[in-house]
Scaffold this active site. Sequence first.
Site, mmCIF file in Angstrom:
data_model
loop_
_atom_site.group_PDB
_atom_site.id
_atom_site.type_symbol
_atom_site.label_atom_id
_atom_site.label_comp_id
_atom_site.label_asym_id
_atom_site.label_seq_id
_atom_site.Cartn_x
_atom_site.Cartn_y
_atom_site.Cartn_z
ATOM 1 N N LYS A 152 -7.701 1.482 -1.698
ATOM 2 C CA LYS A 152 -7.168 0.992 -0.427
ATOM 3 C C LYS A 152 -6.975 2.128 0.568
ATOM 4 O O LYS A 152 -7.239 1.969 1.770
ATOM 5 C CB LYS A 152 -5.829 0.280 -0.667
ATOM 6 N N THR A 189 0.843 -1.190 0.000
ATOM 7 C CA THR A 189 0.000 0.000 0.000
ATOM 8 C C THR A 189 0.879 1.241 0.000
ATOM 9 O O THR A 189 1.790 1.374 0.811
ATOM 10 C CB THR A 189 -0.910 0.030 1.241
#
Length: 273
Positions: free
Chosen positions: A169, A94
Amino acid sequence: MNVGFVGAGRMGRPMVARLVAAGHTVCALARTDQAHTELAAIGAITATSVIEVAWAAEVVLVCVFTDEQVREICLDGPLLEELPRGALIVVHTTGSPATATAVAATARDRGIGVVDAPVSGGPHDIAAGTLTVFLGGAESDVATARAVVRAYADPVLHVGPLGAGQRVKLVNNILFAAQIGLVADAVRLGAQLGLPEPALLAALPHASSGGRAIASIAARGSVDEFRSTVGEFLRKDIAVANELTAALGADLGLLGPAVRAGVAPIVPADPIA
Protein backbone atom coordinates in the site's frame (compact mmCIF):
# COMPACT_ATOMS: atom_id res chain seq x y z
CA MET A 1 -19.60 -14.67 11.56
CA ASN A 2 -19.47 -12.46 14.66
CA VAL A 3 -17.56 -9.34 13.60
CA GLY A 4 -16.39 -6.47 15.79
CA PHE A 5 -15.72 -3.11 14.17
CA VAL A 6 -13.68 -0.16 15.46
CA GLY A 7 -13.57 2.99 13.35
CA ALA A 8 -16.99 3.18 11.67
CA GLY A 9 -16.42 6.54 10.01
CA ARG A 10 -16.23 7.67 6.38
CA MET A 11 -14.79 4.35 5.22
CA GLY A 12 -15.93 2.13 8.06
CA ARG A 13 -19.64 2.84 8.01
CA PRO A 14 -20.24 1.55 4.46
CA MET A 15 -18.12 -1.48 5.35
CA VAL A 16 -20.43 -2.19 8.27
CA ALA A 17 -23.45 -1.85 5.98
CA ARG A 18 -22.03 -4.36 3.51
CA LEU A 19 -21.05 -6.78 6.29
CA VAL A 20 -24.58 -6.72 7.73
CA ALA A 21 -26.07 -7.20 4.25
CA ALA A 22 -23.78 -10.22 3.76
CA GLY A 23 -25.26 -11.87 6.86
CA HIS A 24 -22.55 -11.17 9.45
CA THR A 25 -23.46 -10.13 12.98
CA VAL A 26 -21.61 -6.84 13.44
CA CYS A 27 -20.93 -5.10 16.75
CA ALA A 28 -19.55 -1.63 16.00
CA LEU A 29 -18.12 0.96 18.35
CA ALA A 30 -20.34 4.07 18.52
CA ARG A 31 -18.88 6.98 20.47
CA THR A 32 -21.68 9.49 19.81
CA ASP A 33 -25.47 9.42 19.76
CA GLN A 34 -25.40 10.18 16.04
CA ALA A 35 -23.05 7.26 15.34
CA HIS A 36 -25.25 4.98 17.46
CA THR A 37 -28.33 5.99 15.46
CA GLU A 38 -26.63 5.62 12.07
CA LEU A 39 -25.08 2.24 12.85
CA ALA A 40 -28.29 0.87 14.35
CA ALA A 41 -30.17 2.02 11.25
CA ILE A 42 -28.01 -0.20 9.03
CA GLY A 43 -28.47 -3.22 11.27
CA ALA A 44 -25.37 -3.19 13.45
CA ILE A 45 -25.26 -3.86 17.17
CA THR A 46 -23.74 -0.79 18.78
CA ALA A 47 -21.17 -0.78 21.57
CA THR A 48 -19.89 2.04 23.73
CA SER A 49 -16.46 0.52 24.44
CA VAL A 50 -13.81 -1.62 22.81
CA ILE A 51 -14.48 -4.22 25.51
CA GLU A 52 -18.05 -4.68 24.27
CA VAL A 53 -16.81 -4.96 20.69
CA ALA A 54 -14.34 -7.69 21.67
CA TRP A 55 -16.42 -9.96 23.91
CA ALA A 56 -17.94 -12.30 21.33
CA ALA A 57 -15.98 -11.35 18.21
CA GLU A 58 -14.43 -13.94 15.95
CA VAL A 59 -12.89 -11.17 13.84
CA VAL A 60 -12.31 -7.52 14.75
CA LEU A 61 -11.80 -5.02 11.96
CA VAL A 62 -9.81 -1.90 12.87
CA CYS A 63 -10.40 1.00 10.47
CA VAL A 64 -9.13 4.11 12.26
CA PHE A 65 -7.17 6.99 10.70
CA THR A 66 -3.63 6.78 12.06
CA ASP A 67 -0.99 4.29 13.10
CA GLU A 68 -1.00 5.85 16.57
CA GLN A 69 -4.71 5.08 16.94
CA VAL A 70 -4.10 1.46 15.93
CA ARG A 71 -1.46 1.16 18.66
CA GLU A 72 -3.74 2.83 21.18
CA ILE A 73 -6.56 0.39 20.45
CA CYS A 74 -4.57 -2.81 19.97
CA LEU A 75 -1.63 -2.34 22.34
CA ASP A 76 -2.57 0.26 24.95
CA GLY A 77 -6.25 -0.63 25.29
CA PRO A 78 -8.13 -3.72 26.46
CA LEU A 79 -8.83 -5.27 23.03
CA LEU A 80 -6.33 -8.12 23.22
CA GLU A 81 -7.24 -8.96 26.81
CA GLU A 82 -10.95 -9.21 26.01
CA LEU A 83 -10.88 -11.03 22.67
CA PRO A 84 -11.64 -14.77 22.76
CA ARG A 85 -8.72 -17.09 22.09
CA GLY A 86 -8.55 -17.91 18.39
CA ALA A 87 -9.96 -14.56 17.28
CA LEU A 88 -8.43 -12.50 14.47
CA ILE A 89 -7.58 -8.79 14.23
CA VAL A 90 -7.68 -7.27 10.74
CA VAL A 91 -6.04 -3.84 10.49
CA HIS A 92 -7.35 -1.77 7.58
CA THR A 93 -5.51 1.41 8.61
CA THR A 94 -2.55 2.28 6.39
CA GLY A 95 0.58 2.59 8.53
CA SER A 96 3.97 1.17 9.37
CA PRO A 97 4.55 -2.58 8.95
CA ALA A 98 6.21 -2.39 12.36
CA THR A 99 2.85 -1.66 13.96
CA ALA A 100 1.31 -4.86 12.57
CA THR A 101 4.37 -6.78 13.77
CA ALA A 102 4.14 -5.26 17.26
CA VAL A 103 0.43 -6.06 17.55
CA ALA A 104 1.02 -9.62 16.34
CA ALA A 105 3.86 -10.19 18.81
CA THR A 106 1.59 -9.27 21.71
CA ALA A 107 -1.46 -11.08 20.31
CA ARG A 108 0.39 -14.33 19.65
CA ASP A 109 0.68 -15.13 23.37
CA ARG A 110 -3.11 -15.02 23.62
CA GLY A 111 -3.69 -17.19 20.56
CA ILE A 112 -4.98 -14.25 18.51
CA GLY A 113 -4.05 -13.79 14.86
CA VAL A 114 -3.29 -10.53 13.08
CA VAL A 115 -3.57 -9.58 9.42
CA ASP A 116 -2.62 -6.21 7.97
CA ALA A 117 -5.17 -5.26 5.34
CA PRO A 118 -4.74 -1.72 3.98
CA VAL A 119 -7.19 -0.71 1.29
CA SER A 120 -7.21 1.18 -1.99
CA GLY A 121 -10.38 2.98 -2.98
CA GLY A 122 -13.08 5.06 -1.38
CA PRO A 123 -16.60 4.83 0.08
CA HIS A 124 -18.10 4.49 -3.40
CA ASP A 125 -15.93 1.40 -4.02
CA ILE A 126 -17.03 -0.08 -0.70
CA ALA A 127 -20.68 0.50 -1.55
CA ALA A 128 -20.16 -1.27 -4.88
CA GLY A 129 -18.20 -4.14 -3.29
CA THR A 130 -15.13 -3.31 -5.39
CA LEU A 131 -12.65 -2.06 -2.79
CA THR A 132 -9.10 -3.38 -3.24
CA VAL A 133 -7.58 -4.96 -0.12
CA PHE A 134 -3.93 -6.01 0.30
CA LEU A 135 -3.65 -8.80 2.89
CA GLY A 136 -0.44 -9.60 4.73
CA GLY A 137 -0.32 -12.59 7.06
CA ALA A 138 -0.31 -16.35 7.50
CA GLU A 139 -2.41 -18.41 5.08
CA SER A 140 -4.95 -19.52 7.70
CA ASP A 141 -5.44 -15.99 9.05
CA VAL A 142 -5.73 -14.57 5.54
CA ALA A 143 -8.40 -17.15 4.69
CA THR A 144 -10.48 -16.03 7.68
CA ALA A 145 -9.95 -12.35 6.84
CA ARG A 146 -10.90 -12.95 3.22
CA ALA A 147 -14.20 -14.55 4.25
CA VAL A 148 -15.12 -11.28 5.98
CA VAL A 149 -13.70 -8.51 3.80
CA ARG A 150 -15.04 -9.99 0.58
CA ALA A 151 -18.38 -8.53 1.70
CA TYR A 152 -17.12 -5.17 0.41
CA ALA A 153 -13.87 -5.92 -1.42
CA ASP A 154 -12.92 -7.37 -4.78
CA PRO A 155 -10.08 -7.97 -5.45
CA VAL A 156 -8.78 -9.26 -2.11
CA LEU A 157 -5.07 -9.89 -2.66
CA HIS A 158 -2.77 -11.94 -0.42
CA VAL A 159 0.54 -10.19 -1.07
CA GLY A 160 2.82 -11.93 1.44
CA PRO A 161 3.54 -12.38 5.15
CA LEU A 162 2.49 -10.00 7.91
CA GLY A 163 3.48 -6.44 7.01
CA ALA A 164 3.52 -7.05 3.26
CA GLY A 165 0.08 -5.51 2.87
CA GLN A 166 1.35 -2.25 4.34
CA ARG A 167 4.45 -2.27 2.16
CA VAL A 168 2.41 -2.76 -1.01
CA LYS A 169 0.00 0.00 0.00
CA LEU A 170 2.83 2.43 0.77
CA VAL A 171 4.44 1.76 -2.63
CA ASN A 172 1.02 2.23 -4.21
CA ASN A 173 0.55 5.59 -2.52
CA ILE A 174 4.04 6.78 -3.42
CA LEU A 175 3.31 5.93 -7.05
CA PHE A 176 -0.12 7.56 -6.87
CA ALA A 177 1.35 10.76 -5.40
CA ALA A 178 4.03 10.72 -8.10
CA GLN A 179 1.33 10.43 -10.76
CA ILE A 180 -0.46 13.44 -9.28
CA GLY A 181 2.86 15.30 -9.44
CA LEU A 182 3.28 14.40 -13.11
CA VAL A 183 -0.25 15.58 -13.90
CA ALA A 184 0.44 18.83 -12.00
CA ASP A 185 3.53 19.40 -14.14
CA ALA A 186 1.57 18.51 -17.27
CA VAL A 187 -1.01 21.15 -16.31
CA ARG A 188 1.82 23.66 -15.78
CA LEU A 189 3.25 22.79 -19.20
CA GLY A 190 -0.21 23.07 -20.75
CA ALA A 191 -0.57 26.58 -19.33
CA GLN A 192 2.75 27.54 -20.92
CA LEU A 193 1.38 26.26 -24.21
CA GLY A 194 -1.79 28.31 -23.78
CA LEU A 195 -4.06 25.40 -22.79
CA PRO A 196 -6.62 25.95 -19.99
CA GLU A 197 -6.50 23.26 -17.30
CA PRO A 198 -10.18 22.20 -17.73
CA ALA A 199 -9.72 21.63 -21.47
CA LEU A 200 -6.52 19.64 -20.95
CA LEU A 201 -8.01 17.47 -18.19
CA ALA A 202 -11.10 16.80 -20.31
CA ALA A 203 -8.95 15.45 -23.13
CA LEU A 204 -6.06 13.53 -21.57
CA PRO A 205 -8.03 10.72 -19.83
CA HIS A 206 -9.11 9.54 -23.30
CA ALA A 207 -5.59 9.34 -24.70
CA SER A 208 -2.52 7.15 -24.20
CA SER A 209 -1.59 9.25 -21.14
CA GLY A 210 -4.82 8.23 -19.42
CA GLY A 211 -5.02 6.25 -16.18
CA ARG A 212 -6.79 6.13 -12.85
CA ALA A 213 -4.92 9.13 -11.39
CA ILE A 214 -5.62 11.49 -14.26
CA ALA A 215 -9.22 10.28 -14.57
CA SER A 216 -9.79 10.98 -10.87
CA ILE A 217 -8.22 14.42 -11.17
CA ALA A 218 -10.27 15.22 -14.27
CA ALA A 219 -13.46 14.22 -12.46
CA ARG A 220 -12.66 16.90 -9.84
CA GLY A 221 -11.91 19.52 -12.48
CA SER A 222 -8.41 20.50 -11.32
CA VAL A 223 -5.30 19.13 -9.66
CA ASP A 224 -5.69 21.42 -6.66
CA GLU A 225 -9.33 20.42 -6.15
CA PHE A 226 -8.34 16.76 -6.23
CA ARG A 227 -5.53 17.40 -3.75
CA SER A 228 -7.99 19.03 -1.37
CA THR A 229 -9.99 15.77 -1.39
CA VAL A 230 -7.17 13.25 -0.91
CA GLY A 231 -4.43 15.43 0.56
CA GLU A 232 -5.02 14.67 4.25
CA PHE A 233 -4.95 10.92 3.70
CA LEU A 234 -2.13 10.96 1.15
CA ARG A 235 0.23 13.21 3.13
CA LYS A 236 -0.19 10.96 6.19
CA ASP A 237 0.69 7.85 4.19
CA ILE A 238 3.58 9.50 2.36
CA ALA A 239 5.07 10.51 5.72
CA VAL A 240 4.93 6.85 6.85
CA ALA A 241 6.46 5.73 3.54
CA ASN A 242 9.28 8.25 3.85
CA GLU A 243 10.05 7.05 7.38
CA LEU A 244 10.10 3.42 6.25
CA THR A 245 12.30 4.02 3.21
CA ALA A 246 14.72 6.11 5.29
CA ALA A 247 14.92 3.43 7.98
CA LEU A 248 15.65 0.74 5.37
CA GLY A 249 18.04 2.89 3.35
CA ALA A 250 15.79 2.55 0.29
CA ASP A 251 15.93 4.97 -2.65
CA LEU A 252 12.85 6.56 -4.19
CA GLY A 253 14.78 7.45 -7.32
CA LEU A 254 12.70 9.34 -9.87
CA LEU A 255 9.64 8.88 -7.66
CA GLY A 256 11.06 11.35 -5.11
CA PRO A 257 10.70 14.64 -7.01
CA ALA A 258 7.42 13.52 -8.56
CA VAL A 259 5.99 12.76 -5.11
CA ARG A 260 7.07 16.17 -3.85
CA ALA A 261 5.34 17.77 -6.83
CA GLY A 262 2.27 15.66 -6.14
CA VAL A 263 1.74 16.98 -2.63
CA ALA A 264 2.78 20.59 -3.30
CA PRO A 265 0.56 23.40 -4.62
CA ILE A 266 0.72 24.20 -8.33
CA VAL A 267 2.81 27.25 -9.18
CA PRO A 268 1.10 29.15 -12.01
CA ALA A 269 3.16 29.28 -15.17
CA ASP A 270 3.52 32.10 -17.67
CA PRO A 271 1.93 31.09 -20.99
CA ILE A 272 4.01 31.06 -24.16
CA ALA A 273 3.23 34.14 -26.24
